[in-house]
Design an enzyme around this catalytic site. Structure first.
Site, PDB file in Angstrom:
ATOM      1  N   ASN A   4       0.872  -1.179   0.000  1.00  0.00           N
ATOM      2  CA  ASN A   4       0.000   0.000   0.000  1.00  0.00           C
ATOM      3  C   ASN A   4       0.908   1.228   0.000  1.00  0.00           C
ATOM      4  O   ASN A   4       1.513   1.557   1.012  1.00  0.00           O
ATOM      5  CB  ASN A   4      -0.891  -0.033   1.251  1.00  0.00           C
ATOM      6  N   TRP A   5       1.008   1.846  -1.157  1.00  0.00           N
ATOM      7  CA  TRP A   5       1.931   2.984  -1.282  1.00  0.00           C
ATOM      8  C   TRP A   5       1.393   4.256  -0.633  1.00  0.00           C
ATOM      9  O   TRP A   5       2.116   5.237  -0.517  1.00  0.00           O
ATOM     10  CB  TRP A   5       2.224   3.246  -2.767  1.00  0.00           C
ATOM     11  N   LYS A   6       0.117   4.270  -0.293  1.00  0.00           N
ATOM     12  CA  LYS A   6      -0.495   5.474   0.297  1.00  0.00           C
ATOM     13  C   LYS A   6      -0.236   6.664  -0.635  1.00  0.00           C
ATOM     14  O   LYS A   6      -0.248   6.497  -1.842  1.00  0.00           O
ATOM     15  CB  LYS A   6       0.032   5.683   1.727  1.00  0.00           C
ATOM     16  N   HIS A  53      -9.335   1.573   5.236  1.00  0.00           N
ATOM     17  CA  HIS A  53      -8.045   1.704   5.907  1.00  0.00           C
ATOM     18  C   HIS A  53      -8.198   2.671   7.090  1.00  0.00           C
ATOM     19  O   HIS A  53      -8.960   3.639   7.013  1.00  0.00           O
ATOM     20  CB  HIS A  53      -6.996   2.226   4.916  1.00  0.00           C
ATOM     21  N   GLU A  81      -6.439   4.994   8.088  1.00  0.00           N
ATOM     22  CA  GLU A  81      -6.161   6.409   7.774  1.00  0.00           C
ATOM     23  C   GLU A  81      -7.379   7.078   7.134  1.00  0.00           C
ATOM     24  O   GLU A  81      -7.633   8.263   7.345  1.00  0.00           O
ATOM     25  CB  GLU A  81      -4.913   6.504   6.875  1.00  0.00           C
ATOM     26  N   GLU A 131      -5.306  -4.947  10.833  1.00  0.00           N
ATOM     27  CA  GLU A 131      -4.263  -3.942  10.989  1.00  0.00           C
ATOM     28  C   GLU A 131      -4.466  -3.198  12.305  1.00  0.00           C
ATOM     29  O   GLU A 131      -5.207  -2.199  12.357  1.00  0.00           O
ATOM     30  CB  GLU A 131      -4.314  -2.929   9.844  1.00  0.00           C
ATOM     31  N   GLY A 159       2.823   2.007  10.820  1.00  0.00           N
ATOM     32  CA  GLY A 159       3.805   3.072  10.645  1.00  0.00           C
ATOM     33  C   GLY A 159       4.585   3.412  11.907  1.00  0.00           C
ATOM     34  O   GLY A 159       5.241   4.441  11.973  1.00  0.00           O
ATOM     35  N   SER A 178       3.634  -2.392  10.221  1.00  0.00           N
ATOM     36  CA  SER A 178       5.094  -2.473  10.382  1.00  0.00           C
ATOM     37  C   SER A 178       5.674  -3.813   9.918  1.00  0.00           C
ATOM     38  O   SER A 178       6.586  -4.342  10.551  1.00  0.00           O
ATOM     39  CB  SER A 178       5.490  -2.167  11.831  1.00  0.00           C
ATOM     40  N   GLY A 223       2.867  -1.231   4.246  1.00  0.00           N
ATOM     41  CA  GLY A 223       2.918   0.196   3.928  1.00  0.00           C
ATOM     42  C   GLY A 223       4.340   0.624   3.601  1.00  0.00           C
ATOM     43  O   GLY A 223       4.843   0.402   2.509  1.00  0.00           O
ATOM     44  N   GLY A 224       5.003   1.216   4.580  1.00  0.00           N
ATOM     45  CA  GLY A 224       6.321   1.823   4.379  1.00  0.00           C
ATOM     46  C   GLY A 224       7.317   0.945   3.638  1.00  0.00           C
ATOM     47  O   GLY A 224       8.016   1.417   2.733  1.00  0.00           O
TER      48      GLY A 224
HETATM   49  P1  PGA Z   1       3.034   0.171   7.632  1.00  0.00           P
HETATM   50  O1  PGA Z   1       1.553   0.430   7.074  1.00  0.00           O
HETATM   51  O2  PGA Z   1       3.519  -1.114   7.004  1.00  0.00           O
HETATM   52  O3  PGA Z   1       3.823   1.350   7.188  1.00  0.00           O
HETATM   53  O4  PGA Z   1       2.940   0.040   9.111  1.00  0.00           O
HETATM   54  C1  PGA Z   1       0.640  -0.631   6.946  1.00  0.00           C
HETATM   55  C2  PGA Z   1      -0.667  -0.140   6.394  1.00  0.00           C
HETATM   56  O5  PGA Z   1      -1.073   0.988   6.701  1.00  0.00           O
HETATM   57  O6  PGA Z   1      -1.318  -0.853   5.622  1.00  0.00           O
END
Ligand code: PGA
Length: 245
Positions: A9-11, A97, A99, A165, A171, A206, A227-228
């Site tokens: 997930n590149w956000k 998600h 966010e 999640e 993150g 993470s 994510g990251g």
């Molecule tokens: P993260 O994000 O791997 O940076 O913790 C995961 C996500 O939001 O799907």
């Protein structure tokens, strides 16, 4: 059918040029395997380019979007219709998600509408659920997640991919212990009843190159939402290569 799914997930990261550079660096490092679906959930602006590049090179990566509206068309400034994604060959869409829920007013009711619209158009939602640190401290992990699931899945006939999640692990570098993620996914599977055995359940929060092996050894974890660490082609290839069908 449960499949192994490794989704990045590149956000809100990567221009078209950066997305193209990622693909060029990632392709030679990744060893695709039958039964392991690797997905890039890119920003809308990069999806058309990625779709064309994948078609041209035959790279067996799937594409995902990060949101979808439930209407076919209409006066919904800033939203994306399902048909716009289908036209580009997009297969997955992240829905709910944390966010989106935290910063953009996403509710269980709108999550449900998005899930249903995606499915009606043949897109596979990656439905995200998870608790805050406070809810966890109060012993409400299961009740919270089951409520989120029940509301998101109301009036659906097929199951989406479900990603657990925990919000405190996103993150933060504070990964949920793999055995604990496994325990929560097992209770989700149980909560889904007859449909649970077939459900594809992911862990997210993470996930990194240095913890993926331990995470994927857990029996209830069918894959990960990253994510990251999905922004770096070398680390994402390491994660994708660690998966077994
Ligand atoms: P993260 O994000 O791997 O940076 O913790 C995961 C996500 O939001 O799907």
């Amino acid at each position: 059918m449960r499949s192994t799914t490794i989704a990045g997930n590149w956000k809100m990261h990567k221009t078209q040029a950066e997305a193209k550079a990622f693909l060029q660096a990632f392709a030679p490092l990744w060893q695709p395997q039958a039964g392991v679906d690797v997905v890039l959930c890119a920003p809308f602006t990069a999806l058309a380019m990625l779709s064309g590049a994948i078609a041209a090179t035959g790279l067996p990566v799937s594409l995902g979007a990060q949101n979808v509206h439930w209407a076919e068309t209409g006066a919904f400034t800033g939203e994306i219709a399902p048909g716009m994604l289908v036209e580009l060959g997009i297969r997955y869409v992240v829905v709910g998600h944390s966010e989106r829920r935290q910063f953009f007013g996403e509710t269980d009711a709108t999550v449900n509408q998005r899930v249903r619209a995606a499915q009606a158009h043949g897109l596979t939602p990656i439905l995200c659920v998870g608790e805050t640190k406070v809810l966890r401290a109060q012993g409400q992990v299961e009740s919270w997640i089951f409520d989120q699931l029940d509301r998101a899945l109301a009036d659906t006939t097929a199951l989406p991919v479900i990603a657990y999640e925990p919000i405190w692990a996103i993150g933060t570098g504070d990964t949920c212990a793999p055995t604990e993620a496994n325990r929560v996914l097992q209770s989700i599977r149980h909560h889904l009843g007859d449909r649970g055995a077939e459900a594809t359940l992911l862990y997210g929060g993470s996930v990194k190159g240095n913890n993926i092996a331990e995470i994927l050894t857990q029996p209830e974890i069918d894959g990960v939402l990253v994510g990251g660490a999905s922004l770096d082609p070398e680390e994402f290839a390491q994660i994708a290569n660690a998966a077994q069908p």
